[in-house]
Design a protein around this motif. Structure first.
Motif, PDB file in Angstrom:
ATOM      1  N   ILE A  56       0.861  -1.181   0.000  1.00  0.00           N
ATOM      2  CA  ILE A  56       0.000   0.000   0.000  1.00  0.00           C
ATOM      3  C   ILE A  56       0.898   1.232   0.000  1.00  0.00           C
ATOM      4  O   ILE A  56       1.739   1.390   0.891  1.00  0.00           O
ATOM      5  N   HIS A  58       1.495   5.015   0.628  1.00  0.00           N
ATOM      6  CA  HIS A  58       0.927   6.099   1.438  1.00  0.00           C
ATOM      7  C   HIS A  58       1.588   7.443   1.150  1.00  0.00           C
ATOM      8  O   HIS A  58       1.159   8.462   1.656  1.00  0.00           O
ATOM      9  N   GLN A  59       2.658   7.420   0.394  1.00  0.00           N
ATOM     10  CA  GLN A  59       3.404   8.642   0.110  1.00  0.00           C
ATOM     11  C   GLN A  59       3.286   8.977  -1.368  1.00  0.00           C
ATOM     12  O   GLN A  59       3.254   8.081  -2.221  1.00  0.00           O
ATOM     13  N   VAL A  69      -3.586   8.471  -3.399  1.00  0.00           N
ATOM     14  CA  VAL A  69      -2.966   7.970  -2.178  1.00  0.00           C
ATOM     15  C   VAL A  69      -4.007   7.814  -1.084  1.00  0.00           C
ATOM     16  O   VAL A  69      -4.825   8.725  -0.909  1.00  0.00           O
ATOM     17  N   PRO A  70      -4.075   6.711  -0.344  1.00  0.00           N
ATOM     18  CA  PRO A  70      -3.246   5.527  -0.540  1.00  0.00           C
ATOM     19  C   PRO A  70      -3.786   4.664  -1.678  1.00  0.00           C
ATOM     20  O   PRO A  70      -4.987   4.635  -1.927  1.00  0.00           O
TER      21      PRO A  70
END
Length: 125
Positions: A56, A58-59, A69-70
Protein backbone atom coordinates in the motif's frame (compact mmCIF):
# COMPACT_ATOMS: atom_id res chain seq x y z
CA UNK A 1 6.48 -4.84 -24.90
CA UNK A 2 4.69 -3.20 -27.85
CA UNK A 3 2.24 -6.16 -28.26
CA UNK A 4 1.30 -5.82 -24.57
CA UNK A 5 0.47 -2.11 -24.89
CA UNK A 6 -1.32 -2.57 -28.23
CA UNK A 7 -3.50 -5.30 -26.71
CA UNK A 8 -4.24 -3.14 -23.66
CA UNK A 9 -5.58 -0.43 -25.96
CA UNK A 10 -8.02 -3.09 -27.28
CA UNK A 11 -8.84 -4.01 -23.65
CA UNK A 12 -7.12 -7.37 -23.95
CA UNK A 13 -4.44 -8.76 -21.68
CA UNK A 14 -1.58 -10.60 -23.39
CA UNK A 15 1.64 -12.11 -22.06
CA UNK A 16 4.49 -13.95 -23.70
CA UNK A 17 4.25 -17.72 -24.07
CA UNK A 18 7.26 -19.90 -24.68
CA UNK A 19 6.90 -22.08 -27.77
CA UNK A 20 9.48 -24.47 -26.31
CA UNK A 21 7.76 -25.46 -23.07
CA UNK A 22 4.46 -23.54 -23.14
CA UNK A 23 5.15 -21.42 -20.03
CA UNK A 24 3.53 -17.99 -19.83
CA UNK A 25 5.79 -15.17 -18.70
CA UNK A 26 5.70 -11.49 -17.90
CA UNK A 27 7.42 -9.13 -18.33
CA UNK A 28 8.65 -10.09 -21.77
CA UNK A 29 12.17 -11.43 -22.07
CA UNK A 30 14.28 -13.00 -24.75
CA UNK A 31 14.99 -16.35 -23.09
CA UNK A 32 12.61 -18.68 -21.25
CA UNK A 33 13.73 -19.19 -17.65
CA UNK A 34 12.31 -22.74 -17.70
CA UNK A 35 13.71 -24.28 -20.91
CA UNK A 36 16.03 -21.53 -22.22
CA UNK A 37 14.19 -21.39 -25.56
CA UNK A 38 14.33 -18.13 -27.50
CA UNK A 39 11.10 -18.96 -29.38
CA UNK A 40 8.10 -17.15 -27.91
CA UNK A 41 4.94 -15.36 -28.96
CA UNK A 42 2.26 -13.21 -27.41
CA UNK A 43 -0.99 -14.83 -26.29
CA UNK A 44 -4.24 -13.50 -24.92
CA UNK A 45 -4.90 -14.65 -21.35
CA UNK A 46 -8.04 -14.75 -19.21
CA UNK A 47 -7.26 -11.69 -17.08
CA UNK A 48 -8.22 -13.69 -13.98
CA UNK A 49 -5.82 -14.46 -11.18
CA UNK A 50 -5.14 -13.94 -7.52
CA UNK A 51 -3.14 -11.50 -5.42
CA UNK A 52 0.33 -13.00 -4.97
CA UNK A 53 1.77 -10.00 -3.10
CA UNK A 54 0.90 -6.36 -2.47
CA UNK A 55 2.01 -3.06 -0.97
CA UNK A 56 0.00 0.00 0.00
CA UNK A 57 1.51 3.30 -1.10
CA UNK A 58 0.93 6.10 1.44
CA UNK A 59 3.40 8.64 0.11
CA UNK A 60 3.18 10.70 -3.08
CA UNK A 61 6.15 9.77 -5.23
CA UNK A 62 4.75 11.35 -8.40
CA UNK A 63 2.23 14.23 -8.68
CA UNK A 64 0.16 12.16 -11.11
CA UNK A 65 -0.78 9.83 -8.25
CA UNK A 66 -1.40 12.51 -5.58
CA UNK A 67 -5.18 12.15 -5.64
CA UNK A 68 -4.99 8.34 -5.41
CA UNK A 69 -2.97 7.97 -2.18
CA UNK A 70 -3.25 5.53 -0.54
CA UNK A 71 -3.29 3.06 -3.43
CA UNK A 72 -2.38 -0.58 -3.80
CA UNK A 73 0.39 -2.07 -5.90
CA UNK A 74 -0.22 -5.77 -6.45
CA UNK A 75 1.55 -8.71 -8.00
CA UNK A 76 -1.17 -10.81 -9.61
CA UNK A 77 -0.54 -14.42 -10.42
CA UNK A 78 -2.63 -15.08 -13.50
CA UNK A 79 -4.48 -18.37 -13.93
CA UNK A 80 -2.05 -19.07 -16.76
CA UNK A 81 0.92 -18.75 -14.39
CA UNK A 82 2.55 -15.44 -15.32
CA UNK A 83 2.81 -12.73 -12.67
CA UNK A 84 1.83 -9.14 -13.51
CA UNK A 85 2.61 -6.01 -11.48
CA UNK A 86 -0.27 -3.54 -11.46
CA UNK A 87 -2.72 -1.60 -9.30
CA UNK A 88 -5.70 -2.98 -7.42
CA UNK A 89 -8.77 -0.75 -7.78
CA UNK A 90 -12.32 -0.78 -6.42
CA UNK A 91 -11.14 -2.27 -3.13
CA UNK A 92 -10.37 -0.62 0.23
CA UNK A 93 -6.77 -1.25 1.29
CA UNK A 94 -7.88 -2.97 4.50
CA UNK A 95 -9.69 -5.70 2.51
CA UNK A 96 -6.75 -6.72 0.33
CA UNK A 97 -5.33 -10.13 1.14
CA UNK A 98 -2.98 -12.65 -0.37
CA UNK A 99 -4.91 -15.09 -2.54
CA UNK A 100 -7.80 -12.69 -3.22
CA UNK A 101 -9.36 -13.55 -6.61
CA UNK A 102 -9.05 -10.63 -9.04
CA UNK A 103 -9.82 -9.79 -12.66
CA UNK A 104 -8.34 -7.32 -15.09
CA UNK A 105 -9.99 -4.00 -15.92
CA UNK A 106 -8.66 -1.36 -18.27
CA UNK A 107 -8.19 2.35 -17.63
CA UNK A 108 -7.97 4.50 -20.75
CA UNK A 109 -5.56 7.22 -19.62
CA UNK A 110 -5.10 8.83 -23.05
CA UNK A 111 -5.81 7.94 -26.69
CA UNK A 112 -2.48 6.10 -26.85
CA UNK A 113 -2.27 4.77 -23.29
CA UNK A 114 -4.44 2.18 -21.59
CA UNK A 115 -3.40 0.65 -18.27
CA UNK A 116 -4.40 -2.86 -17.24
CA UNK A 117 -5.40 -2.83 -13.58
CA UNK A 118 -7.11 -5.38 -11.38
CA UNK A 119 -10.18 -5.38 -9.15
CA UNK A 120 -11.67 -8.01 -6.84
CA UNK A 121 -13.30 -10.68 -8.99
CA UNK A 122 -17.05 -10.51 -9.21
CA UNK A 123 -18.92 -13.62 -8.16
CA UNK A 124 -20.32 -14.17 -11.66
CA UNK A 125 -16.89 -13.98 -13.34
Amino acid sequence: MAPFWEAARRHELVVQRCRGCGAHRFPAREICSRCLSRDAGWERVSGRGSVFSFAIMHQVYHPGFADQVPYAIVVVELEEGARVLSNLVDCPAARIEIGMPVEVVFEDVAAEVTLPKFRPRRRDA
